[in-house]
Structure formats: C-alpha cells, structure tokens
Scaffold this motif. Structure first.
Motif, PDB file in Angstrom:
ATOM      1  N   PRO A  60     -33.280 -36.990 -17.636  1.00  0.00           N
ATOM      2  CA  PRO A  60     -32.411 -36.014 -18.293  1.00  0.00           C
ATOM      3  C   PRO A  60     -31.325 -36.704 -19.107  1.00  0.00           C
ATOM      4  CG  PRO A  60     -32.709 -35.475 -15.981  1.00  0.00           C
ATOM      5  CD  PRO A  60     -33.313 -36.832 -16.207  1.00  0.00           C
ATOM      6  N   SER A  61     -31.105 -36.216 -20.311  1.00  0.00           N
ATOM      7  CA  SER A  61     -30.024 -36.744 -21.132  1.00  0.00           C
ATOM      8  C   SER A  61     -29.371 -35.568 -21.837  1.00  0.00           C
ATOM      9  CB  SER A  61     -30.550 -37.766 -22.139  1.00  0.00           C
ATOM     10  OG  SER A  61     -31.427 -37.150 -23.046  1.00  0.00           O
ATOM     11  N   GLY A  62     -28.161 -35.773 -22.296  1.00  0.00           N
ATOM     12  CA  GLY A  62     -27.422 -34.704 -22.933  1.00  0.00           C
ATOM     13  C   GLY A  62     -26.468 -34.056 -21.940  1.00  0.00           C
ATOM     14  N   THR A  63     -25.839 -33.004 -22.354  1.00  0.00           N
ATOM     15  CA  THR A  63     -24.884 -32.297 -21.514  1.00  0.00           C
ATOM     16  C   THR A  63     -25.635 -31.383 -20.562  1.00  0.00           C
ATOM     17  OG1 THR A  63     -23.327 -32.323 -23.346  1.00  0.00           O
ATOM     18  CG2 THR A  63     -22.877 -30.764 -21.558  1.00  0.00           C
ATOM     19  N   PRO A  64     -25.474 -31.599 -19.239  1.00  0.00           N
ATOM     20  CA  PRO A  64     -26.200 -30.745 -18.290  1.00  0.00           C
ATOM     21  C   PRO A  64     -25.586 -29.354 -18.199  1.00  0.00           C
ATOM     22  CG  PRO A  64     -24.871 -32.345 -17.119  1.00  0.00           C
ATOM     23  CD  PRO A  64     -24.713 -32.642 -18.583  1.00  0.00           C
ATOM     24  N   GLU A  65     -26.442 -28.372 -18.013  1.00  0.00           N
ATOM     25  CA  GLU A  65     -26.011 -26.992 -17.826  1.00  0.00           C
ATOM     26  C   GLU A  65     -26.816 -26.385 -16.690  1.00  0.00           C
ATOM     27  OE1 GLU A  65     -26.410 -24.826 -21.486  1.00  0.00           O
ATOM     28  OE2 GLU A  65     -25.124 -26.216 -22.589  1.00  0.00           O
ATOM     29  N   ASP A  66     -26.216 -25.425 -15.997  1.00  0.00           N
ATOM     30  CA  ASP A  66     -26.894 -24.702 -14.920  1.00  0.00           C
ATOM     31  C   ASP A  66     -27.152 -23.291 -15.411  1.00  0.00           C
ATOM     32  OD1 ASP A  66     -27.840 -23.602 -12.586  1.00  0.00           O
ATOM     33  OD2 ASP A  66     -25.902 -23.605 -11.563  1.00  0.00           O
ATOM     34  N   GLN A  67     -28.345 -23.079 -15.958  1.00  0.00           N
ATOM     35  CA  GLN A  67     -28.676 -21.771 -16.542  1.00  0.00           C
ATOM     36  C   GLN A  67     -29.009 -20.717 -15.493  1.00  0.00           C
ATOM     37  OE1 GLN A  67     -28.753 -20.907 -19.910  1.00  0.00           O
ATOM     38  NE2 GLN A  67     -27.762 -22.863 -20.299  1.00  0.00           N
ATOM     39  N   ASP A  68     -29.551 -21.143 -14.335  1.00  0.00           N
ATOM     40  CA  ASP A  68     -29.973 -20.152 -13.340  1.00  0.00           C
ATOM     41  C   ASP A  68     -28.953 -19.933 -12.218  1.00  0.00           C
ATOM     42  OD1 ASP A  68     -30.324 -22.449 -11.836  1.00  0.00           O
ATOM     43  OD2 ASP A  68     -32.503 -22.257 -11.688  1.00  0.00           O
ATOM     44  N   GLY A  69     -27.809 -20.628 -12.271  1.00  0.00           N
ATOM     45  CA  GLY A  69     -26.731 -20.389 -11.327  1.00  0.00           C
ATOM     46  C   GLY A  69     -26.954 -20.899  -9.918  1.00  0.00           C
ATOM     47  N   ASP A  70     -27.876 -21.861  -9.746  1.00  0.00           N
ATOM     48  CA  ASP A  70     -28.122 -22.375  -8.400  1.00  0.00           C
ATOM     49  C   ASP A  70     -27.285 -23.609  -8.065  1.00  0.00           C
ATOM     50  OD1 ASP A  70     -29.353 -24.396  -9.833  1.00  0.00           O
ATOM     51  OD2 ASP A  70     -31.303 -24.204  -8.848  1.00  0.00           O
ATOM     52  N   GLY A  71     -26.399 -24.008  -8.986  1.00  0.00           N
ATOM     53  CA  GLY A  71     -25.527 -25.152  -8.734  1.00  0.00           C
ATOM     54  C   GLY A  71     -26.117 -26.487  -9.144  1.00  0.00           C
ATOM     55  N   ARG A  72     -27.352 -26.494  -9.650  1.00  0.00           N
ATOM     56  CA  ARG A  72     -27.996 -27.737 -10.092  1.00  0.00           C
ATOM     57  C   ARG A  72     -28.339 -27.634 -11.572  1.00  0.00           C
ATOM     58  NH1 ARG A  72     -32.870 -27.935  -5.971  1.00  0.00           N
ATOM     59  NH2 ARG A  72     -32.983 -25.885  -6.891  1.00  0.00           N
ATOM     60  N   PRO A  73     -28.169 -28.736 -12.322  1.00  0.00           N
ATOM     61  CA  PRO A  73     -28.517 -28.696 -13.752  1.00  0.00           C
ATOM     62  C   PRO A  73     -30.004 -28.400 -13.946  1.00  0.00           C
ATOM     63  CG  PRO A  73     -27.319 -30.703 -13.227  1.00  0.00           C
ATOM     64  CD  PRO A  73     -27.650 -30.032 -11.926  1.00  0.00           C
ATOM     65  N   ASP A  74     -30.314 -27.556 -14.908  1.00  0.00           N
ATOM     66  CA  ASP A  74     -31.703 -27.269 -15.243  1.00  0.00           C
ATOM     67  C   ASP A  74     -31.940 -27.301 -16.750  1.00  0.00           C
ATOM     68  OD1 ASP A  74     -30.550 -24.811 -16.052  1.00  0.00           O
ATOM     69  OD2 ASP A  74     -30.988 -23.947 -14.094  1.00  0.00           O
ATOM     70  N   THR A  75     -30.867 -27.535 -17.497  1.00  0.00           N
ATOM     71  CA  THR A  75     -30.949 -27.603 -18.954  1.00  0.00           C
ATOM     72  C   THR A  75     -30.037 -28.737 -19.425  1.00  0.00           C
ATOM     73  OG1 THR A  75     -31.226 -25.207 -19.046  1.00  0.00           O
ATOM     74  CG2 THR A  75     -30.592 -26.294 -21.092  1.00  0.00           C
ATOM     75  N   TRP A  76     -30.514 -29.509 -20.394  1.00  0.00           N
ATOM     76  CA  TRP A  76     -29.707 -30.582 -20.974  1.00  0.00           C
ATOM     77  C   TRP A  76     -29.723 -30.401 -22.484  1.00  0.00           C
ATOM     78  CZ3 TRP A  76     -33.004 -30.899 -16.956  1.00  0.00           C
ATOM     79  CH2 TRP A  76     -32.480 -31.378 -15.747  1.00  0.00           C
ATOM     80  N   VAL A  77     -28.539 -30.410 -23.079  1.00  0.00           N
ATOM     81  CA  VAL A  77     -28.407 -30.210 -24.522  1.00  0.00           C
ATOM     82  C   VAL A  77     -27.836 -31.478 -25.134  1.00  0.00           C
ATOM     83  CG1 VAL A  77     -27.340 -28.845 -26.358  1.00  0.00           C
ATOM     84  CG2 VAL A  77     -27.975 -27.744 -24.184  1.00  0.00           C
ATOM     85  N   THR A  78     -28.546 -32.048 -26.101  1.00  0.00           N
ATOM     86  CA  THR A  78     -28.063 -33.206 -26.848  1.00  0.00           C
ATOM     87  C   THR A  78     -27.734 -32.722 -28.250  1.00  0.00           C
ATOM     88  OG1 THR A  78     -29.510 -34.669 -25.575  1.00  0.00           O
ATOM     89  CG2 THR A  78     -28.629 -35.534 -27.642  1.00  0.00           C
ATOM     90  N   ARG A  79     -26.539 -33.057 -28.698  1.00  0.00           N
ATOM     91  CA  ARG A  79     -26.097 -32.639 -30.027  1.00  0.00           C
ATOM     92  C   ARG A  79     -25.921 -33.855 -30.920  1.00  0.00           C
ATOM     93  NH1 ARG A  79     -24.629 -27.318 -29.964  1.00  0.00           N
ATOM     94  NH2 ARG A  79     -24.357 -26.420 -27.908  1.00  0.00           N
TER      95      ARG A  79
END
Length: 169
Positions: free
Chosen positions: A45-64
């Motif tokens: 995983p690279s980029g800014t981690p996000e928790d889209q499903d609200g379970d407290g763990r990153p599941d999405t990473w956005v690189t800009r």
C-alpha cells in the motif's frame, strides 16, 4: 463475477470523480500507461490511507501528483491489508486498472485504456505470474483474443471476435 463487475465500475467512477478535469485538452497517454504486465502490480500500500468502510483499518490508498490530482487509487476488497484493485490515472483520466489478485473467481487482470477507451486486457489465468490471455479491443469492442497455450510468454493461438475458427501459429 456479477458482484465484481459493478464494483469495478463503481471504483472507476470514483476515480474519475475524484480527479479534477484538466483545463487543457487531454494529452495522449504517457508511456507509463503502456507498461507491460508485471506479476506484482499493486505492490505494498502506498499513498494516503483511508478507512472507507469504518472498521478502523485502511482499505483505500490515494496517491496524488504535485498538482493534487489523484494519480493512483488502491483498494483492499478482501480486508487483508493488501490492495486488490489499483486504478492508475494520468491527467485525471483512467489509463490502467489492475486486479492484482484473484477476486471472486476473476484471475489477475490488467486493463489498459487509451484516451478513455478500453484497448487491452491481459490475464494470468494459470497463476504463474505471466499473462497467458490477451484481449485486444478497438473503440471499446473486442476484436481478438490471443492465447499462450504452451507457456512460453507469446500467443500461439488467435481467435477473432465472432469467428468460429482460430488461427494457429
């Protein structure tokens, strides 16, 4: 597969809506969008981690990119901490979609877009880390399928879309 296809379409829509449209006419895709198949497209995983499903763990990473526009979106669909789907954007346009690991019966697949149109899909159907099936598209329509049946890395059978016969090497 029925559940995966709408999910991938949703992710592609999210990727396109997350990017700001360029102020100038779209340039042709850069060489990076034409890169060859690799066995490990998503990587760690690279980029800014996000928790889209609200379970407290990153599941999405956005690189800009330097301009703040997303250049890579990675999604962990099976909640194992590793991206399963990666969307690569250039100038705000989706140029590559990578299904990095088998998900829902779909083998690892790399989908390439040029100027917003699907041009190629590469699949690793036997799990050896190399493509063995290539789908070639023109204007979003499947033209031919090339298959590597002897595992040498090159197609040895071509099936034309709609044709009953296959061309042999």
């Amino acid at each position: 597969m029925r559940k995966l296809t709408p999910l991938l379409a949703s992710l592609a829509g999210l990727a396109c809506s997350a990017a700001h449209p360029p102020a100038t006419a779209a340039a042709p895709p850069a060489a990076a969008s034409r890169r060859p198949f690799t066995a490990e497209p998503a990587g760690s995983p690279s980029g800014t981690p996000e928790d889209q499903d609200g379970d407290g763990r990153p599941d999405t990473w956005v690189t800009r990119g330097p301009d703040g526009v997303p250049s890579r979106l990675a999604y962990d669909l099976d909640r194992d901490g590793t991206p399963d789907v990666v969307l690569v954007l250039e100038g705000g346009a989706l140029v590559r979609e990578e299904l990095a690991y088998p998900v829902g019966g779909v083998p690892p697949t790399w989908i390439v877009f040029e100027q917003g149109e699907l041009v190629r899909k590469e699949r690793d159907t036997d799990g050896d880390g190399r493509p063995d099936l290539w789908e070639r598209h023109a204007h979003g329509v499947l033209e031919r399928v090339e298959v590597d049946t002897d595992r040498d890395g090159t197609p040895d059978r071509t099936e034309r879309a709609g044709a009953a016969q296959a061309d042999q090497k």
